[in-house]
Enzyme design. Structure first.
Site, PDB file in Angstrom:
ATOM      1  N   GLY A  36       0.671  -1.244   0.133  1.00  0.00           N
ATOM      2  CA  GLY A  36      -0.178   0.117   0.312  1.00  0.00           C
ATOM      3  C   GLY A  36       1.150   0.899  -0.313  1.00  0.00           C
ATOM      4  CB  ALA A  37      -0.176   4.627   0.371  1.00  0.00           C
ATOM      5  CG  PHE A  38       1.191   5.828   4.202  1.00  0.00           C
ATOM      6  CD1 PHE A  38       2.924   6.482   3.946  1.00  0.00           C
ATOM      7  CD2 PHE A  38       0.527   5.410   3.998  1.00  0.00           C
ATOM      8  CE1 PHE A  38       2.272   7.528   3.610  1.00  0.00           C
ATOM      9  CE2 PHE A  38      -0.062   7.501   3.841  1.00  0.00           C
ATOM     10  CZ  PHE A  38       1.327   7.983   3.386  1.00  0.00           C
ATOM     11  CE  LYS A  56      -1.969  -1.373   7.138  1.00  0.00           C
ATOM     12  NZ  LYS A  56      -3.659  -0.306   7.354  1.00  0.00           N
ATOM     13  CG  ASN A 153     -11.351  -0.752   0.893  1.00  0.00           C
ATOM     14  OD1 ASN A 153     -10.510  -1.332   0.608  1.00  0.00           O
ATOM     15  ND2 ASN A 153     -11.957   0.443   0.878  1.00  0.00           N
ATOM     16  CG  ASP A 169      -8.064   0.472   3.964  1.00  0.00           C
ATOM     17  OD1 ASP A 169      -8.356   0.916   4.545  1.00  0.00           O
ATOM     18  OD2 ASP A 169      -8.453   0.872   2.201  1.00  0.00           O
ATOM     19  CB  THR A 188     -12.555   5.972  -3.447  1.00  0.00           C
ATOM     20  OG1 THR A 188     -11.620   5.558  -2.103  1.00  0.00           O
ATOM     21  CG2 THR A 188     -11.607   5.775  -5.080  1.00  0.00           C
TER      22      THR A 188
END
Length: 353
Positions: A36-38, A56, A153, A169, A188
């Protein structure tokens, strides 16, 4: 008990993963699932029970300035327990990383499964939306707003035909009554409610709007709002400017259209709540049609929604078993190092096609 977890995989079809991880967990690492982004999400097995989980992994350096956000996500996940929501099972931390141990779901993404089916009806869509409504109603009763409901999601619990749907999420979720009024523009594009774009204070009604958008797509295969230009897209959403286009909606019941219109209502005060939506005949009664709409819907889904980077079918072929697609919003790969971890307590529109 200290355990070193290592994975080095080199697979065909450009899938090349290399991951080294040290944790004081009774886990053996199997496969990297998602970047993911982070964060990086990996699959692991509990050595004592054989149970599969998703881990995660969040580098702490990526959390700088975002501590409140991850604390909020953890607080929400600790609070909720529902059969249609991916559960947080444990939390560990090391000097360099935070690890969220999540329930593993292995059935893949919503749209992929629908496209793979040979038979699909309004009734199938109604049953899917009912599960989502039940889960979101539970969240709303707990004072939690998800704020990022979208098809990516929504995951199937397992590969079985009758598998339940799971909401994942909670990176943007928010607990009501925590002091500040919800007014942050987040979510989104395409699924976000008009009041969010208008930068007005908003409530749990934003989730109901998103469910309406998802229900719309489930019955035609394309989104109600679409434009290459974001400002034009937002203009459509702000006006709630959508249609039930012919011929795509010709075989869809009036009850389904009424249900969607009640959720995709511009005024949040007039918009259906989850309770009201659950009581609608299209969900609670027998008005959802049993006509096979698979050909039309799946064709539009293929056309309008790009395949996920991590296709379930591809992973099945390469690895030999189904893995979960955890679309968790939060790309740094977890790298080894540091002391052992310790537990923490506490789209294209169809016109012209």
């Amino acid at each position: 008990m200290s355990l070193s977890l290592c994975l080095s995989l080199s697979l065909s079809l450009s899938l090349s993963l290399s991951l080294s991880l040290s944790l004081s967990l009774s886990l053996s690492l199997s496969l990297s699932l998602h970047s993911g982004a982070f964060s990086e999400v990996v699959m692991a097995r509990e050595k004592t029970t054989g149970k599969m989980v998703a881990v995660k992994c969040i580098p702490k350096k990526a959390l700088k300035g975002k501590e409140t956000s991850i604390e909020n996500e953890i607080a929400v996940l600790r609070k909720i327990k529902h059969e249609n929501i991916v559960a947080l099972e444990d939390i560990y931390e090391s000097p360099n990383h935070l690890y969220l141990i999540m329930q593993l779901v292995s059935g893949g993404e919503l749209f992929d499964r629908i496209v793979e089916k040979g038979f699909y009806t309004e009734m199938d869509a109604s049953r899917l939306i009912k599960q989502v409504l039940n889960a979101v109603n539970y969240l709303h009763d707990m004072g939690i707003v998800h704020r990022d409901l979208k098809p990516e999601n929504l995951l199937y619990y397992n590969p079985h035909d009758e598998a339940k749907i799971m909401i994942s999420d909670f990176g943007l979720s928010k607990m009501e009554g925590t002091g500040d009024v919800m007014a942050t523009a987040c979510g989104t594009p395409g699924y976000v409610a008009p009041e969010v774009l208008a930068q007005k204070p908003y409530s749990k009604a934003v989730d109901c709007w998103s469910i309406g958008v998802i229900a719309y797509i489930l019955l035609c295969g394309y989104p109600p709002f679409y434009d290459e230009n974001d400002s034009k897209l937002f203009e459509q959403i702000l006006k709630a400017d959508y249609e039930f286009d012919a011929p795509y909606w010709d075989d869809i019941s009036d009850s389904a259209k009424e249900f969607i219109s009640s959720l995709m209502e511009k005024d949040p005060e007039k918009r259906f709540t989850c309770d009201q939506a659950l009581a609608h005949p299209w969900i609670a009664g027998d008005t959802a049609l049993c006509k096979n709409i698979h050909e039309s819907v799946s064709r539009q889904m293929r056309k309008n929604f790009a395949k996920s980077k991590w296709r379930v079918g591809s992973i099945r072929t390469m690895i030999g078993f189904c893995v979960c697609l955890l679309y968790l919003s939060t790309s740094s790969i977890c790298s080894g190092g540091g002391a052992p971890a310790t537990p923490l307590h506490g789209h294209h529109h169809p016109h012209g096609d």
